[in-house]
Design a protein around this motif. Structure first.
Motif, mmCIF file in Angstrom:
data_model
loop_
_atom_site.group_PDB
_atom_site.id
_atom_site.type_symbol
_atom_site.label_atom_id
_atom_site.label_comp_id
_atom_site.label_asym_id
_atom_site.label_seq_id
_atom_site.Cartn_x
_atom_site.Cartn_y
_atom_site.Cartn_z
ATOM 1 N N HIS A 25 0.832 -1.209 0.000
ATOM 2 C CA HIS A 25 0.000 0.000 0.000
ATOM 3 C C HIS A 25 0.863 1.253 0.000
ATOM 4 O O HIS A 25 0.559 2.227 -0.709
ATOM 5 C CB HIS A 25 -0.912 -0.008 1.219
ATOM 6 N N LEU A 26 1.948 1.234 0.756
ATOM 7 C CA LEU A 26 2.840 2.385 0.802
ATOM 8 C C LEU A 26 3.548 2.591 -0.532
ATOM 9 O O LEU A 26 3.714 3.728 -0.986
ATOM 10 C CB LEU A 26 3.860 2.214 1.928
ATOM 11 N N ILE A 27 3.950 1.508 -1.165
ATOM 12 C CA ILE A 27 4.573 1.623 -2.486
ATOM 13 C C ILE A 27 3.613 2.277 -3.472
ATOM 14 O O ILE A 27 3.988 3.189 -4.232
ATOM 15 C CB ILE A 27 5.000 0.231 -3.005
ATOM 16 N N GLN A 28 2.375 1.823 -3.470
ATOM 17 C CA GLN A 28 1.367 2.392 -4.367
ATOM 18 C C GLN A 28 1.130 3.869 -4.051
ATOM 19 O O GLN A 28 0.928 4.686 -4.958
ATOM 20 C CB GLN A 28 0.074 1.599 -4.261
ATOM 21 N N LEU A 29 1.149 4.205 -2.768
ATOM 22 C CA LEU A 29 0.981 5.601 -2.379
ATOM 23 C C LEU A 29 2.114 6.461 -2.935
ATOM 24 O O LEU A 29 1.872 7.523 -3.522
ATOM 25 C CB LEU A 29 0.940 5.730 -0.862
ATOM 26 N N PHE A 30 3.352 6.027 -2.752
ATOM 27 C CA PHE A 30 4.497 6.794 -3.216
ATOM 28 C C PHE A 30 4.454 6.987 -4.735
ATOM 29 O O PHE A 30 4.777 8.060 -5.245
ATOM 30 C CB PHE A 30 5.800 6.108 -2.809
ATOM 31 N N GLN A 31 4.055 5.951 -5.421
ATOM 32 C CA GLN A 31 3.950 6.054 -6.878
ATOM 33 C C GLN A 31 2.842 7.029 -7.273
ATOM 34 O O GLN A 31 2.980 7.781 -8.250
ATOM 35 C CB GLN A 31 3.694 4.676 -7.478
ATOM 36 N N HIS A 32 1.766 7.013 -6.509
ATOM 37 C CA HIS A 32 0.627 7.878 -6.829
ATOM 38 C C HIS A 32 0.932 9.344 -6.582
ATOM 39 O O HIS A 32 0.628 10.202 -7.417
ATOM 40 C CB HIS A 32 -0.593 7.453 -6.006
ATOM 41 N N ILE A 33 1.534 9.656 -5.436
ATOM 42 C CA ILE A 33 1.746 11.072 -5.117
ATOM 43 C C ILE A 33 2.720 11.723 -6.084
ATOM 44 O O ILE A 33 2.680 12.946 -6.279
ATOM 45 C CB ILE A 33 2.228 11.268 -3.656
ATOM 46 N N LYS A 34 3.575 10.927 -6.731
ATOM 47 C CA LYS A 34 4.511 11.496 -7.705
ATOM 48 C C LYS A 34 3.801 12.003 -8.947
ATOM 49 O O LYS A 34 4.372 12.768 -9.723
ATOM 50 C CB LYS A 34 5.580 10.463 -8.084
ATOM 51 N N THR A 35 2.545 11.593 -9.129
ATOM 52 C CA THR A 35 1.767 12.048 -10.296
ATOM 53 C C THR A 35 0.943 13.291 -9.981
ATOM 54 O O THR A 35 0.325 13.861 -10.889
ATOM 55 C CB THR A 35 0.810 10.936 -10.771
ATOM 56 N N LEU A 36 0.932 13.717 -8.730
ATOM 57 C CA LEU A 36 0.095 14.839 -8.325
ATOM 58 C C LEU A 36 0.802 16.175 -8.570
ATOM 59 O O LEU A 36 2.028 16.273 -8.484
ATOM 60 C CB LEU A 36 -0.281 14.713 -6.850
ATOM 61 N N SER A 37 0.008 17.187 -8.844
ATOM 62 C CA SER A 37 0.560 18.485 -9.241
ATOM 63 C C SER A 37 1.372 19.156 -8.136
ATOM 64 O O SER A 37 2.322 19.894 -8.409
ATOM 65 C CB SER A 37 -0.566 19.420 -9.693
ATOM 66 N N HIS A 38 1.024 18.918 -6.870
ATOM 67 C CA HIS A 38 1.723 19.570 -5.765
ATOM 68 C C HIS A 38 2.918 18.769 -5.260
ATOM 69 O O HIS A 38 3.553 19.163 -4.278
ATOM 70 C CB HIS A 38 0.756 19.811 -4.606
ATOM 71 N N PHE A 39 3.233 17.675 -5.936
ATOM 72 C CA PHE A 39 4.309 16.811 -5.452
ATOM 73 C C PHE A 39 5.660 17.515 -5.480
ATOM 74 O O PHE A 39 6.464 17.377 -4.552
ATOM 75 C CB PHE A 39 4.384 15.527 -6.268
ATOM 76 N N GLN A 40 5.951 18.259 -6.516
ATOM 77 C CA GLN A 40 7.256 18.890 -6.637
ATOM 78 C C GLN A 40 7.520 19.876 -5.500
ATOM 79 O O GLN A 40 8.641 20.000 -5.011
ATOM 80 C CB GLN A 40 7.381 19.595 -7.989
ATOM 81 N N GLN A 41 6.480 20.562 -5.070
ATOM 82 C CA GLN A 41 6.629 21.484 -3.951
ATOM 83 C C GLN A 41 6.983 20.727 -2.681
ATOM 84 O O GLN A 41 7.786 21.183 -1.858
ATOM 85 C CB GLN A 41 5.338 22.280 -3.757
ATOM 86 N N LEU A 42 6.372 19.555 -2.516
ATOM 87 C CA LEU A 42 6.690 18.696 -1.384
ATOM 88 C C LEU A 42 8.100 18.126 -1.518
ATOM 89 O O LEU A 42 8.884 18.122 -0.563
ATOM 90 C CB LEU A 42 5.663 17.566 -1.300
ATOM 91 N N PHE A 43 8.428 17.680 -2.695
ATOM 92 C CA PHE A 43 9.685 16.985 -2.967
ATOM 93 C C PHE A 43 10.896 17.841 -2.611
ATOM 94 O O PHE A 43 11.888 17.351 -2.058
ATOM 95 C CB PHE A 43 9.731 16.585 -4.442
ATOM 96 N N GLN A 44 10.836 19.121 -2.901
ATOM 97 C CA GLN A 44 11.985 19.993 -2.676
ATOM 98 C C GLN A 44 12.297 20.216 -1.198
ATOM 99 O O GLN A 44 13.409 20.643 -0.849
ATOM 100 C CB GLN A 44 11.758 21.339 -3.358
ATOM 101 N N HIS A 45 11.340 19.918 -0.321
ATOM 102 C CA HIS A 45 11.568 20.079 1.117
ATOM 103 C C HIS A 45 12.113 18.814 1.773
ATOM 104 O O HIS A 45 12.497 18.850 2.944
ATOM 105 C CB HIS A 45 10.264 20.477 1.816
#
Length: 237
Positions: A205-225
């Motif tokens: 479930h966590l793997i699927q979550l991580f894969q999913h959030i990478k497709t979301l528009s706000h992910f890059q803002q999260l990723f940089q932190h």
């Protein structure tokens, strides 16, 4: 009243019980639960929603019990997706709420032992709540992976005589990692036991979550932190 009690006692047991209740509600009714908590003031007059999440996220790594760990982890997965797909006003500003991050260790403290008179309060970095949630979920994934590597589940018994001992070991393994054996789920309300939470493969479930959030528009803002290790992990998933 429960939040007020937690502020007065400050014990981990009270916190785990309080968070587990709201985590279960959050799993099934995320927006309603957030709206309800946001409508309640804590004893200091601030939002009970903010107080709950600050305490929850600062102590998630200390939570014990198979049920408690699973329900709080699943609730955080639901929360993270909600935060990354909703306008800030729809989640009562949780996307910008600043919470406790990593422990800060000064150069003077490295490699040295402080005497009691010189002990100073721990200092932590401050990070946005979605970043903290992501860090905790990545840590939970690594914890589940370490458990599989140390205690593989595909080992078969060579004879019947060792089966009883192995069963005892299975219980001890679960107690070591989660503070309570999975058999203790038998003491939980039968209606709760029918919840898919109990049969969910949390690691998958966590793997699927991580894969999913990478497709979301706000992910890059999260990723940089995120720190370098967490960024590399998410890139590899």
């Amino acid at each position: 009243r429960r939040v007020h009690g937690m502020q007065q006692t400050g014990t981990l047991a009270v916190l785990v019980a309080l968070v587990s209740i709201h985590a279960l509600l959050l799993t099934h009714h995320p927006r309603t639960t957030l709206d309800f908590l946001a409508s309640l003031p804590d004893p200091s007059g601030h939002s009970a929603l903010e107080y709950l999440f600050r305490e929850w996220l600062a102590n998630q790594h200390n939570f014990y019990g198979s049920f408690e760990r699973r329900v709080t982890t699943l609730a955080l997965t639901k929360l993270l997706v909600l935060l990354l797909t909703s306008p800030p006003e729809d989640v009562h500003g949780l996307t910008s709420l600043i919470v406790q991050g990593d422990l800060l260790v000064s150069k003077s403290d490295r490699g040295g032992v402080q005497t009691r008179s010189k002990c100073k309060p721990d200092k932590y970095s401050l990070i946005p709540l979605p970043v903290k949630v992501t860090q905790l979920l990545i840590q939970e994934y690594h914890s589940l992976t370490d458990k599989e590597e140390v205690f593989p589940t595909d080992i078969t018994d060579s004879d019947d005589e060792g089966s009883s001992s192995d069963d005892d070991n299975d219980v001890k393994v679960d107690e070591f990692f989660n503070g309570v054996a999975l058999d203790d789920f038998d003491d939980i309300d039968p209606d709760l036991q029918s919840d898919p939470l109990f049969s969910l493969d949390m690691k998958q479930h966590l793997i699927q979550l991580f894969q999913h959030i990478k497709t979301l528009s706000h992910f890059q803002q999260l990723f940089q932190h995120l720190n370098e290790n967490d960024r590399h992990f998410l890139e590899s998933v």
